[in-house]
Design an enzyme around this catalytic site. Structure first.
Site, mmCIF file in Angstrom:
data_model
loop_
_atom_site.group_PDB
_atom_site.id
_atom_site.type_symbol
_atom_site.label_atom_id
_atom_site.label_comp_id
_atom_site.label_asym_id
_atom_site.label_seq_id
_atom_site.Cartn_x
_atom_site.Cartn_y
_atom_site.Cartn_z
ATOM 1 C CD GLU A 87 -25.586 64.949 62.564
ATOM 2 O OE1 GLU A 87 -26.493 64.933 62.814
ATOM 3 O OE2 GLU A 87 -24.729 64.381 62.465
ATOM 4 C CG ASN B 200 -21.332 64.098 62.152
ATOM 5 O OD1 ASN B 200 -19.859 64.173 62.160
ATOM 6 N ND2 ASN B 200 -21.465 64.964 62.676
ATOM 7 C CD GLU C 47 -21.118 63.449 65.495
ATOM 8 O OE1 GLU C 47 -22.317 62.797 65.649
ATOM 9 O OE2 GLU C 47 -21.407 64.695 66.471
ATOM 10 C CE LYS D 172 -29.815 55.536 69.713
ATOM 11 N NZ LYS D 172 -30.215 56.218 68.712
ATOM 12 C CD GLN E 157 -26.259 64.927 71.955
ATOM 13 O OE1 GLN E 157 -25.345 66.155 71.446
ATOM 14 N NE2 GLN E 157 -26.389 63.781 71.821
ATOM 15 C CB SER F 164 -28.378 60.300 73.436
ATOM 16 O OG SER F 164 -29.172 59.693 71.717
ATOM 17 C CD1 TRP F 165 -29.047 64.556 69.769
ATOM 18 C CD2 TRP F 165 -29.935 66.229 71.020
ATOM 19 N NE1 TRP F 165 -27.855 64.955 69.489
ATOM 20 C CE2 TRP F 165 -28.527 66.723 70.145
ATOM 21 C CE3 TRP F 165 -30.230 67.384 71.928
ATOM 22 C CZ2 TRP F 165 -27.613 67.180 70.198
ATOM 23 C CZ3 TRP F 165 -29.907 68.345 72.025
ATOM 24 C CH2 TRP F 165 -29.008 68.311 70.681
ATOM 25 C CE1 TYR G 148 -24.363 56.780 69.129
ATOM 26 C CE2 TYR G 148 -26.012 57.516 70.390
ATOM 27 C CZ TYR G 148 -26.013 57.087 68.975
ATOM 28 O OH TYR G 148 -26.479 57.501 68.493
ATOM 29 C CG HIS H 72 -24.130 69.566 68.504
ATOM 30 N ND1 HIS H 72 -22.859 68.862 67.775
ATOM 31 C CD2 HIS H 72 -25.084 68.906 68.085
ATOM 32 C CE1 HIS H 72 -23.269 67.787 67.617
ATOM 33 N NE2 HIS H 72 -24.275 68.496 68.078
#
Ligand code: BG6
Length: 467
Positions: A157, A286, A366, A427, A15, A420-421, A429, A112
C-alpha cells in the site's frame, strides 16, 4: 475454482513481531515516532517473534495454504552502509522454513511501512538515496530467500502509507505537505520498478507484484460533474499506483495538473523509462471499502481519518480542493466503528474493473473487518459478525472468478490480533485472538474454525448470493 487457489491470512512485521530491540534490530520510524509521542506502540506487538512456530502451526491446523508476511528492513539491515544483521536474516529463514515444513506457501512483502529510522533521518522516502537503498535491501532479500520464496511483493500500500505520512499526517513522519507527498510517491514507484528490474536480472524463480489499498471509486449520482470528480478521485486513490506499476505509465492528466503547480523536475526521463520497462507480474489488492465520491464544493483541503473508533461519525473527512470530496455518511450505507463502509459489492465490481483494465492475475492480499472484542474474558470469541463479513466478501470474489477474472488467492487480514497502527490494540482483526495482557495467549475465534472449512473445501461452504 482452481485447487491451487492460495487461501491464507496476512500480517506485517511491525504489527505482529514485537521484539523491537531484540536480535540486533535497529529502530524503525514507527518506534521513534510512537515512543516520542507517547502513543501505543508495537514494542511487543503479538509477540510473533517468539511465537512464530505456534502461529504457523495454527495456520496449518486452520487449513491455510499460504501466509502473507513482511520482512522488517530494520531487522535485516543495520545501518546506512548496508551492513547485514545475520540474526535478522536467520529469523526470516526460520519463518520461511517453518512455513515450507508445514506446507504453507510464503507470500512475502518486502516493505510494509517500517522504514529504518536511520533513513528517516536522511529525509525518508522523499530522497532518491532512500529509493536506491530500498533496492539494495530488496537485493539482500532476493539473495537470501530467493531459493525458497516464489511470491514476492515490493510494497504494501504505497498510497495509504504516503498519504497517511505526508498528507493526512496521522502516520510518521506526520506531515501535511503536498510537494513531499508527490516526491515520496514518485520515489516509491520508482523503487518498485527498479526492484522488478533487479528481480528479473537476478533470474529469481518466482513472480513479483505490488500490493495496493484498493478503493474502487463510485459516484453519488450520474452527473457530468460527479464523473469528472470520480476520474480525479480514481487517479488519487488508484491509478497512480496501478497504472504506474502495471502499465508503466502514471496517469498523464494527473501529472499534467500537478506539473502546473509543483516543481517535478526531479522526475527524470530515464526514471520514466525504467518505470515503463519494468512492470509487475501480478497485482495484490487490499480491499476494505469503496470510495464514494461527490464533486468538490468549497473550502480548503481536509484529510481526516477516524483513528478513534467508537462510531465517531463525522470524524473522517476527505476534501481535495478543486478535485473531489469523499462521502462517509451515506444514509443507505453501513459502516463499522471506524467509519469504514461495509460494501462487498465493491469488491466484485473492483476486481472486474481492475481485471478488464489490466488483464493480469490478482490476489486479494488483505480483507477483513475490525471489532472491539473481549479476548481476555473468554475461551474463544464468537465473532459471527466477522464470519458474515468474510463470507460476503469471499462470495464477491467467487462471483468475480465466475465472471472471468483471474483471482488466484485470498488473504484474511489478519492472522492473529495485532497492533493496528494508530488505532492500537483495541481494534481487533484477527482470526486468532491474542490476549495481550496474559502472556500473548492465542485463542482461535469462531471465524478461525469457519475459515478452516472454507480453505479445506476450496470455498464450497461459502453461502452464495447475487449482487
Ligand atoms: C491496511 C494495512 O491498510 O489495512 C494494514 O496494510 C492495516 O497494515 C490494515 O493494519 C487495517 O488498517 P487499520 O488502520 O485498521 O489497522
Amino acid at each position: 475454482m482452481s485447487e491451487n487457489f492460495l487461501w491464507g491470512s496476512a500480517t506485517a512485521s511491525y504489527q505482529c513481531e514485537g521484539a523491537w530491540d531484540e536480535g540486533g534490530r535497529v529502530p524503525s520510524l514507527w518506534d521513534i515516532y510512537l515512543h516520542k509521542n507517547n502513543l501505543e506502540h508495537g514494542d511487543n506487538a503479538s509477540n510473533h517473534y517468539h511465537c512464530y512456530k505456534e502461529d504457523i502451526r495454527m495456520m496449518k491446523e486452520g487449513g491455510h495454504k499460504s501466509y502473507r508476511f513482511s520482512l522488517s528492513w530494520p531487522r535485516i539491515i543495520k545501518n546506512k552502509e548496508g551492513e547485514i544483521n545475520p540474526e535478522g536474516v536467520k529469523f526470516y529463514h526460520n519463518i520461511i522454513d517453518e512455513c515450507l515444513k508445514n506446507g504453507i506457501e510464503p507470500f512475502v512483502t518486502i516493505f510494509h511501512w517500517d522504514l529504518p529510522q536511520y533513513w528517516e533521518d536522511e529525509g525518508g522516502w522523499t530522497k532518491r538515496e532512500v529509493c536506491d537503498a530500498y533496492v539494495d535491501f530488496a537485493k539482500v532479500c532476493f539473495q537470501e530467500f530467493g531459493q525458497k520464496v516464489k511470491y514476492w511483493t515490493t510494497f504494501n500500500e504505497p498510497r495509504y502509507y504516503v498519504f497517511s505520512g505526508y498528507l493526512i499526517g496521522n502516520y510518521p513522519p506526520g506531515l501535511n505537505d503536498i510537494p513531499k507527498t508527490i516526491e515520496a510517491s514518485f520515489y516509491m514507484m520508482l523503487a518498485n520498478a527498479k526492484t522488478v528490474q533487479l528481480f528479473k536480472r537476478l533470474g529469481i524463480n518466482g513472480k513479483i507484484g505490488i500490493v495496493h489499498s484498493y478503493s474502487p471509486v463510485y459516484g453519488v449520482d450520474n452527473s457530468l460533474e460527479t464523473k469528472i470528480a470520480m476520474r480525479k478521485a480514481d487517479n488519487y486513490f488508484n491509478n497512480w499506483i496501478l497504472d504506474t506499476a502495471i502499465i508503466g505509465e502514471p496517469p498523464m492528466d494527473m501529472l499534467a495538473t500537478l506539473n502546473k503547480k509543483y516543481d517535478l523536475s526531479y522526475m527524470k526521463e530515464e526514471d520514466f523509462n525504467i518505470i515503463r520497462e519494468n512492470t509487475v507480474d501480478f497485482i495484490g489488492l487490499n480491499y476494505y471499502a469503496r470510495a464514494l465520491i461527490k464533486p468538490y464544493t468549497s473550502g480548503e483541503s481536509i484529510f481526516r481519518i477516524n483513528n478513534e473508533g467508537k462510531k465517531a461519525k463525522g470524524t473522517s473527512k476527505v476534501v481535495v480542493k478543486g478535485w473531489f470530496e469523499q462521502v462517509f455518511d451515506n444514509p443507505n450505507s453501513q459502516y463499522n466503528e471506524w467509519d469504514m463502509e461495509i460494501f462487498p459489492e465493491g469488491l466484485h465490481e473492483g476486481i472486474m474493473r481492475a481485471y478488464k483494465k489490466y488483464r493480469i492475475p490478482i490476489y486479494i492480499t488483505e480483507n477483513g473487518t475490525a471489532f472491539y472484542e473481549d479476548v481476555a474474558g473468554v475461551d474463544s470469541v464468537n465473532d459471527q459478525g466477522r464470519i458474515h463479513f468474510l463470507n460476503s466478501h469471499i462470495n464477491a470474489i467467487l462471483q468475480a472468478i465466475e465472471d472471468g477474472a483471474e483471482v488466484l488467492g485470498y488473504y484474511v487480514w489478519s492472522t492473529m490480533d495485532l497492533y493496528s497502527w494508530k488505532n492500537g490494540y483495541e481494534k481487533r482483526y484477527g482470526l486468532i485472538g491474542v490476549d495481550f495482557e496474559n502472556n500473548y495467549e492465542r485463542k482461535p475465534k469462531a471465524s478461525y474454525y469457519w475459515y478452516k472449512k472454507v480453505c479445506e473445501t476450496n470455498g464450497d461452504i461459502i453461502e452464495r448470493s447475487n449482487f
